[in-house]
Each structure stands twice: as structure tokens, then as C-alpha cells.
Write a protein that holds these residues in place. Sequence first.
Motif, PDB file in Angstrom:
ATOM      1  N   TYR A  28     -30.078  43.229  -0.544  1.00  0.00           N
ATOM      2  CA  TYR A  28     -31.386  42.518  -1.015  1.00  0.00           C
ATOM      3  C   TYR A  28     -32.493  42.684  -1.161  1.00  0.00           C
ATOM      4  O   TYR A  28     -32.750  42.926  -1.600  1.00  0.00           O
ATOM      5  CB  TYR A  28     -31.054  40.595  -1.624  1.00  0.00           C
ATOM      6  CG  TYR A  28     -31.750  40.363  -2.467  1.00  0.00           C
ATOM      7  CD1 TYR A  28     -32.217  39.929  -3.798  1.00  0.00           C
ATOM      8  CD2 TYR A  28     -32.845  40.118  -1.752  1.00  0.00           C
ATOM      9  CE1 TYR A  28     -32.643  39.954  -4.700  1.00  0.00           C
ATOM     10  CE2 TYR A  28     -33.996  39.581  -2.770  1.00  0.00           C
ATOM     11  CZ  TYR A  28     -33.531  39.330  -3.997  1.00  0.00           C
ATOM     12  OH  TYR A  28     -35.136  38.474  -4.724  1.00  0.00           O
ATOM     13  N   ARG A  31     -33.171  46.540  -1.006  1.00  0.00           N
ATOM     14  CA  ARG A  31     -33.806  47.226  -2.283  1.00  0.00           C
ATOM     15  C   ARG A  31     -34.921  46.858  -3.028  1.00  0.00           C
ATOM     16  O   ARG A  31     -35.391  46.596  -3.532  1.00  0.00           O
ATOM     17  CB  ARG A  31     -31.740  46.401  -3.614  1.00  0.00           C
ATOM     18  CG  ARG A  31     -31.457  47.524  -3.579  1.00  0.00           C
ATOM     19  CD  ARG A  31     -30.459  46.375  -4.693  1.00  0.00           C
ATOM     20  NE  ARG A  31     -29.976  45.154  -5.219  1.00  0.00           N
ATOM     21  CZ  ARG A  31     -29.647  45.056  -3.873  1.00  0.00           C
ATOM     22  NH1 ARG A  31     -28.378  45.743  -3.002  1.00  0.00           N
ATOM     23  NH2 ARG A  31     -28.643  43.770  -4.198  1.00  0.00           N
ATOM     24  N   GLU A  32     -34.986  45.166  -2.851  1.00  0.00           N
ATOM     25  CA  GLU A  32     -36.629  45.032  -3.266  1.00  0.00           C
ATOM     26  C   GLU A  32     -37.527  45.425  -2.775  1.00  0.00           C
ATOM     27  O   GLU A  32     -38.438  46.002  -3.425  1.00  0.00           O
ATOM     28  CB  GLU A  32     -36.695  42.968  -3.015  1.00  0.00           C
ATOM     29  CG  GLU A  32     -35.972  42.275  -3.808  1.00  0.00           C
ATOM     30  CD  GLU A  32     -36.294  42.256  -4.858  1.00  0.00           C
ATOM     31  OE1 GLU A  32     -37.831  41.693  -4.929  1.00  0.00           O
ATOM     32  OE2 GLU A  32     -35.417  42.020  -6.082  1.00  0.00           O
ATOM     33  N   ILE A  34     -37.728  48.444  -1.535  1.00  0.00           N
ATOM     34  CA  ILE A  34     -37.820  50.395  -2.600  1.00  0.00           C
ATOM     35  C   ILE A  34     -37.898  50.160  -3.340  1.00  0.00           C
ATOM     36  O   ILE A  34     -38.887  50.902  -3.690  1.00  0.00           O
ATOM     37  CB  ILE A  34     -36.078  50.119  -2.316  1.00  0.00           C
ATOM     38  CG1 ILE A  34     -35.948  50.570  -0.699  1.00  0.00           C
ATOM     39  CG2 ILE A  34     -36.214  52.168  -3.237  1.00  0.00           C
ATOM     40  CD1 ILE A  34     -34.141  51.621  -0.097  1.00  0.00           C
ATOM     41  N   GLU A  35     -37.639  49.219  -4.209  1.00  0.00           N
ATOM     42  CA  GLU A  35     -37.950  48.635  -5.348  1.00  0.00           C
ATOM     43  C   GLU A  35     -39.390  48.604  -6.021  1.00  0.00           C
ATOM     44  O   GLU A  35     -40.345  49.517  -7.102  1.00  0.00           O
ATOM     45  CB  GLU A  35     -36.996  47.797  -6.708  1.00  0.00           C
ATOM     46  CG  GLU A  35     -35.524  48.229  -6.707  1.00  0.00           C
ATOM     47  CD  GLU A  35     -35.075  47.367  -7.908  1.00  0.00           C
ATOM     48  OE1 GLU A  35     -35.198  46.208  -7.690  1.00  0.00           O
ATOM     49  OE2 GLU A  35     -33.657  47.492  -7.293  1.00  0.00           O
ATOM     50  N   ARG A  36     -40.236  47.414  -4.795  1.00  0.00           N
ATOM     51  CA  ARG A  36     -41.508  47.112  -5.399  1.00  0.00           C
ATOM     52  C   ARG A  36     -42.288  48.315  -4.658  1.00  0.00           C
ATOM     53  O   ARG A  36     -43.368  48.666  -4.713  1.00  0.00           O
ATOM     54  CB  ARG A  36     -41.245  46.415  -4.530  1.00  0.00           C
ATOM     55  CG  ARG A  36     -41.335  45.236  -5.448  1.00  0.00           C
ATOM     56  CD  ARG A  36     -41.084  43.473  -4.236  1.00  0.00           C
ATOM     57  NE  ARG A  36     -40.544  42.164  -5.598  1.00  0.00           N
ATOM     58  CZ  ARG A  36     -41.324  41.409  -5.535  1.00  0.00           C
ATOM     59  NH1 ARG A  36     -41.617  40.582  -4.403  1.00  0.00           N
ATOM     60  NH2 ARG A  36     -40.256  40.486  -6.205  1.00  0.00           N
ATOM     61  N   LEU A  38     -41.704  51.584  -4.522  1.00  0.00           N
ATOM     62  CA  LEU A  38     -42.001  52.438  -4.365  1.00  0.00           C
ATOM     63  C   LEU A  38     -42.645  53.380  -5.205  1.00  0.00           C
ATOM     64  O   LEU A  38     -43.374  53.904  -5.736  1.00  0.00           O
ATOM     65  CB  LEU A  38     -40.203  53.214  -5.311  1.00  0.00           C
ATOM     66  CG  LEU A  38     -40.297  54.621  -5.347  1.00  0.00           C
ATOM     67  CD1 LEU A  38     -40.520  55.819  -4.691  1.00  0.00           C
ATOM     68  CD2 LEU A  38     -38.566  54.702  -6.227  1.00  0.00           C
ATOM     69  N   ASP A  39     -43.346  52.287  -6.013  1.00  0.00           N
ATOM     70  CA  ASP A  39     -44.729  52.495  -6.972  1.00  0.00           C
ATOM     71  C   ASP A  39     -46.116  53.012  -6.065  1.00  0.00           C
ATOM     72  O   ASP A  39     -46.757  53.934  -5.841  1.00  0.00           O
ATOM     73  CB  ASP A  39     -45.231  51.414  -7.772  1.00  0.00           C
ATOM     74  CG  ASP A  39     -43.875  51.283  -9.322  1.00  0.00           C
ATOM     75  OD1 ASP A  39     -43.221  51.821  -9.711  1.00  0.00           O
ATOM     76  OD2 ASP A  39     -44.160  49.868  -9.855  1.00  0.00           O
TER      77      ASP A  39
END
Length: 75
Positions: A28, A31-32, A34-36, A38-39
Motif C-alpha cells: 500500500y 503504491r502511494e 509511486i503514485e504521489r 511520479l508527478d
Amino acid sequence: MAVSIRLDPSIEQRLDRLAAQTGRAKSYYLRELIERGLDDLEDFYLADATMEQVRKGLEKVLDASQVRKNLGLDH
């Protein structure tokens, strides 16, 4: 998509501690991150690539007066 990465032991310990204290899976938090993140990575690396194109003269550059004129702001 499954991905495998090696983490520095100290980072892995921090992740283990966070997961244990919050009751969430390590995946979890990964993933957080990477998602946050990546921008930010896209902003940095794409801007860096564009600047390299500018330095090589391969990217068109406008000065402020040209931008104002193109936007119809010069009155």
C-alpha cells in the motif's frame, strides 16, 4: 503488474515499522509513494530533457515580449 525492487535495509525497516504500526500492507505504501512521487519525477526529468533540447537549440524559446504579443496582452 508485479515489480521487484531492492531496498536499502534501513528503508525496508522504516517501511516495515510503518506497516506494522498502521496495519496496512507495505505494498500500500509503496503504491502511494509511486503514485504521489511520479508527478514530481515527470516534472523534473521531462523539464531536464526539455532544457537539454533548449541548450542544443532544438527547442523554440520565446522571450516575455513575444509571449505577451502572442497572447494579445500588449495594449
